[in-house]
Design a protein around this motif. Structure first.
Motif, PDB file in Angstrom:
ATOM      1  N   LYS A   9      -4.313 -37.065  64.366  1.00 39.84           N
ATOM      2  CA  LYS A   9      -4.768 -38.096  65.334  1.00 39.84           C
ATOM      3  C   LYS A   9      -5.656 -38.044  65.919  1.00 39.84           C
ATOM      4  O   LYS A   9      -6.650 -38.966  66.328  1.00 39.84           O
ATOM      5  CB  LYS A   9      -3.340 -37.939  66.513  1.00 39.84           C
ATOM      6  CG  LYS A   9      -1.949 -38.280  66.010  1.00 39.84           C
ATOM      7  CD  LYS A   9      -0.900 -38.176  67.003  1.00 39.84           C
ATOM      8  CE  LYS A   9       0.488 -38.699  66.698  1.00 39.84           C
ATOM      9  NZ  LYS A   9       1.452 -38.370  67.354  1.00 39.84           N
ATOM     10  N   LYS A  12      -8.189 -39.386  63.655  1.00 39.77           N
ATOM     11  CA  LYS A  12      -8.022 -40.723  63.507  1.00 39.77           C
ATOM     12  C   LYS A  12      -8.780 -41.695  64.560  1.00 39.77           C
ATOM     13  O   LYS A  12      -9.574 -42.812  64.384  1.00 39.77           O
ATOM     14  CB  LYS A  12      -6.634 -41.030  63.336  1.00 39.77           C
ATOM     15  CG  LYS A  12      -6.528 -42.506  62.877  1.00 39.77           C
ATOM     16  CD  LYS A  12      -4.920 -42.538  62.251  1.00 39.77           C
ATOM     17  CE  LYS A  12      -4.775 -44.153  61.698  1.00 39.77           C
ATOM     18  NZ  LYS A  12      -5.594 -44.212  60.543  1.00 39.77           N
ATOM     19  N   SER A  13      -9.001 -40.824  65.823  1.00 45.32           N
ATOM     20  CA  SER A  13      -9.492 -41.437  66.982  1.00 45.32           C
ATOM     21  C   SER A  13     -10.869 -41.600  66.964  1.00 45.32           C
ATOM     22  O   SER A  13     -11.526 -42.416  67.548  1.00 45.32           O
ATOM     23  CB  SER A  13      -8.886 -40.994  68.366  1.00 45.32           C
ATOM     24  OG  SER A  13      -9.733 -39.490  68.372  1.00 45.32           O
ATOM     25  N   GLU A  17     -11.114 -48.932  64.375  1.00 47.25           N
ATOM     26  CA  GLU A  17     -10.269 -49.449  63.646  1.00 47.25           C
ATOM     27  C   GLU A  17     -10.869 -50.921  63.097  1.00 47.25           C
ATOM     28  O   GLU A  17     -11.527 -51.604  63.663  1.00 47.25           O
ATOM     29  CB  GLU A  17      -9.161 -49.951  64.671  1.00 47.25           C
ATOM     30  CG  GLU A  17      -7.890 -50.659  63.803  1.00 47.25           C
ATOM     31  CD  GLU A  17      -6.604 -50.942  64.749  1.00 47.25           C
ATOM     32  OE1 GLU A  17      -5.654 -51.411  64.142  1.00 47.25           O
ATOM     33  OE2 GLU A  17      -6.598 -50.400  65.909  1.00 47.25           O
ATOM     34  N   CYS A 215     -12.974 -39.352  52.395  1.00 47.31           N
ATOM     35  CA  CYS A 215     -12.344 -38.785  53.407  1.00 47.31           C
ATOM     36  C   CYS A 215     -12.363 -37.262  52.855  1.00 47.31           C
ATOM     37  O   CYS A 215     -13.027 -36.704  51.872  1.00 47.31           O
ATOM     38  CB  CYS A 215     -10.827 -39.196  53.371  1.00 47.31           C
ATOM     39  SG  CYS A 215      -9.983 -38.843  51.723  1.00 47.31           S
ATOM     40  N   SER A 219      -8.093 -35.047  55.752  1.00 49.55           N
ATOM     41  CA  SER A 219      -8.350 -36.223  57.050  1.00 49.55           C
ATOM     42  C   SER A 219      -8.238 -37.603  56.769  1.00 49.55           C
ATOM     43  O   SER A 219      -7.856 -37.860  55.690  1.00 49.55           O
ATOM     44  CB  SER A 219     -10.000 -36.061  57.452  1.00 49.55           C
ATOM     45  OG  SER A 219     -10.647 -36.813  56.319  1.00 49.55           O
ATOM     46  N   PRO A 220      -8.171 -38.548  57.832  1.00 56.72           N
ATOM     47  CA  PRO A 220      -7.892 -39.850  57.580  1.00 56.72           C
ATOM     48  C   PRO A 220      -9.125 -40.355  56.877  1.00 56.72           C
ATOM     49  O   PRO A 220     -10.270 -39.765  56.704  1.00 56.72           O
ATOM     50  CB  PRO A 220      -7.999 -40.537  58.927  1.00 56.72           C
ATOM     51  CG  PRO A 220      -8.321 -39.413  59.823  1.00 56.72           C
ATOM     52  CD  PRO A 220      -8.127 -38.243  59.102  1.00 56.72           C
TER      53      PRO A 220
END
Length: 231
Positions: A9, A12-13, A17, A215, A219-220
């Protein structure tokens, strides 16, 4: 519903987006994402406008990564020749014939790449269901069927990699390790893009690339802006 770890998470932050990154930006960001306790690979996942069930829309080939993959690949060579010692000295991990065929028949695949010469391909035909799903069946297009086994061993040990589009038209390919420098990863990634572009199947109609992500192993992923590859 799928749940993610705090580590995932947090990574991902870091990703905006719906943003597509230039390959330069993406490499810089992905270098900060290898936060596990093992040395992660850096991967490319490329969705192409292919339907591999048609022979003129299949993609299977090889490329030479300028800086290698960072992985020590295990190479097996199927041959009856008397060059076993020479092949082993040049990096082959397994050299054999009947004994190697027996192991393959039992599903024992202790190698990442299988090399052979054209004359021995009929011996491997019956093992298609074992080798095929693993992407290990030798092929002239991938450089794994050759009359010069010594050079092939040296090339694959030195950074030559085989890749193919899966049944969904997606190429999955490792192009380095997280401890590579940014310039090494960029050089390798540009080589990947160039190779896929040059080997565009003749049956492709319209847009070739659907999406291009990179990636680390854990990881994302980051979406690459394809226009950033162009001069």
């Amino acid at each position: 519903m799928k749940t993610f770890s705090k580590r995932f998470k947090k990574l991902k932050s870091l990703i905006e987006e719906n943003k597509s990154y230039s390959y330069d930006e993406a490499i810089k960001l992905v270098k900060n994402m290898g936060t596990t306790q093992f040395l992660e690979s850096v991967e490319a996942h490329i969705s192409l406008n292919l339907d591999p069930k048609f022979s003129n829309q299949q993609l299977r080939t090889h490329l030479n990564l300028p800086n290698g993959t960072g992985k020590q690949v295990k190479i097996a060579v199927l041959t009856e020749s008397d060059t076993n010692l020479e092949l082993t000295k040049n990096g082959a991990n397994i050299v054999g014939f009947e004994d190697l065929l027996d192991e393959i028949g039992k599903g024992i695949l202790n190698f990442d790449i299988l090399l052979t010469t054209p004359q021995y391909m009929p011996k491997l035909a019956k093992f298609g269901k074992i080798l095929g799903p693993k992407g290990l069946m030798p092929s002239p297009k991938s450089g794994t069927v050759t009359t010069n086994l010594k050079d092939a061993v040296l090339e694959f040990k030195g950074g030559k990699v085989e890749y193919r589009a899966d049944k969904s038209g997606i190429v999955h390919l490792n192009f380095g390790k997280i401890n590579f420098s940014e310039s090494q990863l960029k050089e390798n990634l540009l080589a990947v893009y160039s190779s896929i572009t040059k080997n565009k199947p003749t049956g492709v109609k319209g847009k070739y690339f659907k999406s291009f992500y990179i990636c680390t192993t854990m990881s994302p992923s980051l979406l690459i802006d394809l226009s950033s590859f162009k001069p």
